[in-house]
Design an enzyme around this catalytic site. Structure first.
Site, short mmCIF file in Angstrom:
data_model
loop_
_atom_site.label_atom_id
_atom_site.label_comp_id
_atom_site.label_asym_id
_atom_site.label_seq_id
_atom_site.Cartn_x
_atom_site.Cartn_y
_atom_site.Cartn_z
N GLU A 196 -4.24 -19.26 -18.34
CA GLU A 196 -3.67 -20.17 -17.33
C GLU A 196 -2.95 -21.27 -18.06
O GLU A 196 -3.51 -21.92 -18.95
CB GLU A 196 -4.79 -20.73 -16.45
CG GLU A 196 -4.31 -21.38 -15.17
CD GLU A 196 -5.49 -21.62 -14.21
OE1 GLU A 196 -6.19 -20.64 -13.89
OE2 GLU A 196 -5.70 -22.77 -13.82
N GLU A 230 -12.78 -20.34 -15.37
CA GLU A 230 -13.29 -21.70 -15.58
C GLU A 230 -14.74 -21.81 -15.09
O GLU A 230 -15.09 -22.70 -14.31
CB GLU A 230 -12.40 -22.72 -14.90
CG GLU A 230 -11.00 -22.76 -15.49
CD GLU A 230 -10.13 -23.87 -14.90
OE1 GLU A 230 -10.59 -24.58 -13.99
OE2 GLU A 230 -8.98 -24.01 -15.37
#
Length: 780
Positions: free
Chosen positions: A505, A426
């Site tokens: 994820e 991220e």
């Protein structure tokens, strides 16, 4: 980039050292010494603690690995804040005095750290060896120029994580991984210089390629490299050897292709391991040797069909794991990971993402041995900061990313469990194309310079917002990895069918499971997370509770449901809402807080069976067929005290069942152990679970009594826990309040033989006792 961060010394001194090494000949081969025991430690800044003459006798004596942050106390005002779970930060000093064997006077001697948290500085006899900001990386220093062979030596380590908030999740503090001394001859196998690949891996033929780098700090000459490949039983199956001339101060690369007929392939069901033993000779004298485990396998990602292992198409059913072990903090004995991995296997997990940083090397060893596929990840941040971790690796990325990335790849590349690398999670840096892509590409290039056999990805963050699917960024990636928003990834692949895609994820909800189940091109998913982890929580919570299992290893709603989706064995699991009329949390018992006000129980059963029938006090409440979308089967039940039971059937035959009975008043404690025997080493543990039960042995799910543990001096308690995310009790005391009727104590052996007697008591309850046998360590 250096493997060891060498210190500049005067040219004359180096010349003298070189002369000694050249003229002295060779002593025995490589020696590896465990350097974990007998350190002195203190918290806080100490002036001149790096000096050999400093008096550290009043410091605490301990062994490493050691995480002083987990010792607490919890405090809302601790600067680690929500990211670090409100546990302490600061400076810790470690010192160790040691002697060098006279037989090693002609050796090159290094110290290897598997990880120091964080911003570590290391000195030997007052000489500064170097600094490593990244607390997760393994590193080594050459001690040779500064060692005393006629008097004691002093190593000093300063670890500093005062700059906070340094992470979005718990880091720990101190020398929290293993340390060793390694002595080698002047001509030796280079540190992390052996690379083992299997370019051909089929059931009938395996080709093992070994590339071995040799450093020569001695005179020029001919050197022979001998290689032995042995199977898991120790039987040598192939050998090879070659001779090369190596110049003085030179480095040479040996390369061998070794063919093995009918190899035992490494896979999930039978993670077969071989060993490659390399021996380096000068004439007939053995001057260095090393043994490295490896597996023969072929793994690949294919755009239209996902992931393949040894010609078998399978889904990566993965979890993300942080590096803490709950009650033991960041200094995690391998036995804790073994226990956790067993439960992950039980629920159907076959893959692990090392989120979001390098793990301890023995963690990867265990993945190799138990048959887990691994996404090996480097960083949580590049240059852009993240909330609640603004002063993290982003402060050091520009200076250190290349060295840290290279060291990770060199250290980890021989592990058969690793099937993909991730170079970021991220990432908040601008990823616009082409400028943003350059940061990705420079890291990918370093990875592939040292290991070009595995693909590279990163966990993209809101790619629809960052436009990486439209700009040209994603189409350059080996595998497109995305966190959450599965429909975006599905749409991206269907718009670009040549893209290989992977959920890096994912949450535990049904729709995300269906995205994996129903799309052949989805290579896999990594659930957030496998276990609850310390930090990333708002006070009074101290723990992020999105795991399949809690810190203490207890099953949760999401693990029981995942079991019904991923297990290959028939399962049924009963859950009910804890409060009346469908309110409260999901619990696995039949004992409400208040029998008088609980009359409408919402019940779910998670099962992979064709049909499930529910009973209450032997009365059938009806059968429900397996829904096509794998959703849970539901009943609204008028509560009655007694026994609820679910029976799972396939083709009319009962294949699984589960039942819960309402508990009476707490009466006694019962103890169970995860490991019936222990050896006296740092990594071996047994989990002792204390359960409060009624006089019929039924767990009292609402009991919260304070349980006190005692052990005989042949063992010790290294941590206590109960899984409660709002508990601020110490992990280091011998007592813990029960949560959901349970508490655990983690036990180690302190002697080499005998028994460890463990007792658990609580006011008003019958106490319990259990024992563990101490057995000799294999090979000793």
């Amino acid at each position: 980039m250096k493997y060891f961060k060498r210190i500049k010394i005067k040219q004359l001194s180096f010349a003298l050292l070189f002369l000694v090494l050249v003229t002295s000949g060779f002593s025995q081969a490589r020696k590896v010494i465990n350097f974990d025991n007998g350190w002195q430690f203190t918290k806080g800044e100490v002036v001149s603690a790096e000096n050999p003459s400093f008096d550290d006798t009043k410091w605490r004596t301990l062994n490493v690995p050691h995480d002083w942050s987990i010792e607490g106390p919890y405090d809302k005002t601790n600067p680690t804040a929500r990211g670090g779970g409100y546990l302490p930060a600061g400076i810790g000093w470690y010192r160790k005095t040691f002697k060098i064997d006279k037989e090693d006077v002609k050796k090159l001697i290094t110290i290897e750290f598997d990880g120091v948290m964080a911003n570590s500085d290391v000195w030997i006899n007052g000489q500064h060896l170097g600094k490593r900001p990244y607390g997760y990386i393994s590193f080594a220093y050459d001690l040779t120029p500064y060692l005393n062979f006629d008097k004691p030596n002093v190593i000093a380590v300063r670890a500093d994580n005062t700059i906070q908030p340094a992470s979005r999740y718990y880091t720990g503090a101190g020398i929290y991984r293993h340390v060793r001394l390694v002595s080698v001859n002047a001509t030796h196998l280079k540190h992390w210089g052996t690379f083992i690949t299997t370019p051909i891996a089929t059931a009938s033929k395996g080709v093992v390629n070994l590339k071995v780098e040799i450093d020569n700090k001695a005179a020029a000459g001919d050197y022979k490299l001998q290689i032995e490949i042995a199977d898991a039983t120790g039987k040598v199956v192939k050998t090879a050897e070659s001779v090369k001339n190596i110049a003085a101060n030179g480095t040479v690369l040996f390369s061998h292709d070794i063919e093995i007929s009918n190899p035992k392939l490494w896979n999930l069901e039978t993670p077969n391991l071989y060993t490659a033993t390399t021996r380096l000779y000068s004439g007939k004298t053995l001057i260095d040797n090393q043994t490295i485990p490896f597996g023969i396998k072929k793994s690949e990602f294919i755009a239209e069909s996902g992931f393949w292992l040894n010609g078998k198409n399978l889904k990566l059913k993965g979890v993300c794991l942080h590096h803490d072990g709950g009650a033991v903090g960041a200094a995690v004995p391998l036995g804790v990971w073994k226990e956790r991995f067993k439960k992950l296997k039980e629920v159907g997990v076959n893959a692990i993402r090392t989120s979001h940083n390098p793990v301890a090397p023995e963690f990867l060893d265990l993945c190799d041995q138990m048959g887990f596929l691994v996404m090996d990840e480097t960083f949580d941040t590049w240059t852009a900061a993240k909330h609640n971790g603004e002063k993290g690796y982003n402060l050091y990325f520009k200076e250190w990313w290349e060295q840290d990335t290279r060291d990770l790849i060199l250290r980890d590349r021989n592990h058969p469990s690793i099937v993909i690398y991730s170079i970021g999670n991220e990432i908040h840096d601008d990823l616009s194309y082409p400028e943003g892509y350059k940061k990705y590409k420079m890291q990918e290039d370093v990875v592939k310079k040292y290991d070009d056999t595995r693909p590279v990805t990163m966990a993209l963050f809101r790619p629809a917002n960052s436009k990486v699917y439209l700009s040209g960024f994603a189409e350059q990636m080996d595998v497109v990895g995305q966190n959450y928003r599965e429909n975006e990834l599905i749409a991206a692949h269907e718009a670009h069918p040549t893209w290989k895609v992977l959920g890096t994820e994912n949450t535990h909800v049904l729709v995300q499971w269906l995205a994996l189940r129903d799309k052949p091109y989805m290579a896999g998913q990594f659930l957030w997370t496998g276990y609850d982890y310390l930090g990333e929580a708002d006070w009074p919570e101290t723990t992020n509770n999105q795991g399949l299992f809690d810190r203490a290893g207890n099953w949760k709603q999401q693990s029981l449901q995942r079991d019904s989706w991923w297990s290959e064995e028939p399962v049924v699991h009963i859950m009910r809402k804890s409060e009346n009329a469908g309110e409260g949390k999901w619990v696995a018992d039949w004992t409400p807080n208040d029998f008088d006000t609980y009359d409408n129980a919402k019940v779910q059963v998670y099962s992979n069976c064709e049909e499930v029938e529910l009973f209450l006090n032997d009365k059938s409440l009806g059968s429900v067929k397996k829904p096509a979308d794998d959703s849970p089967r539901e009943w609204n039940v008028t509560f009655e005290e007694g026994t609820i039971k679910a029976i799972g059937k396939d083709k009319g035959k009962v294949v699984a069942e589960e039942s819960f009975t309402s508990a009476g008043k707490p009466s006694k404690i019962i103890l169970t152990k995860s490991n019936p025997t222990l050896v006296n080493n740092w990594d071996d543990v047994s989990f002792i679970t204390a359960t409060i039960v009624d006089d019929k042995g039924i767990r009292c799910a609402n009991a919260d009594n304070l349980i006190k543990f005692t052990v005989t001096d042949s063992g010790k308690i290294i941590g206590v826990d109960n899984g409660n995310i709002i508990s601020h009790e110490s992990y280091q005391t011998p007592e813990r309040s029960a949560y959901n009727g349970k508490a655990i104590a983690i036990i180690k052996a302190t002697k080499n033989s005998g028994k460890i007697e463990i007792k658990a008591s609580a006011e008003g309850l019958e106490a319990a006792a259990i024992s563990i046998d101490i057995v000799p360590e294999k090979g000793k």
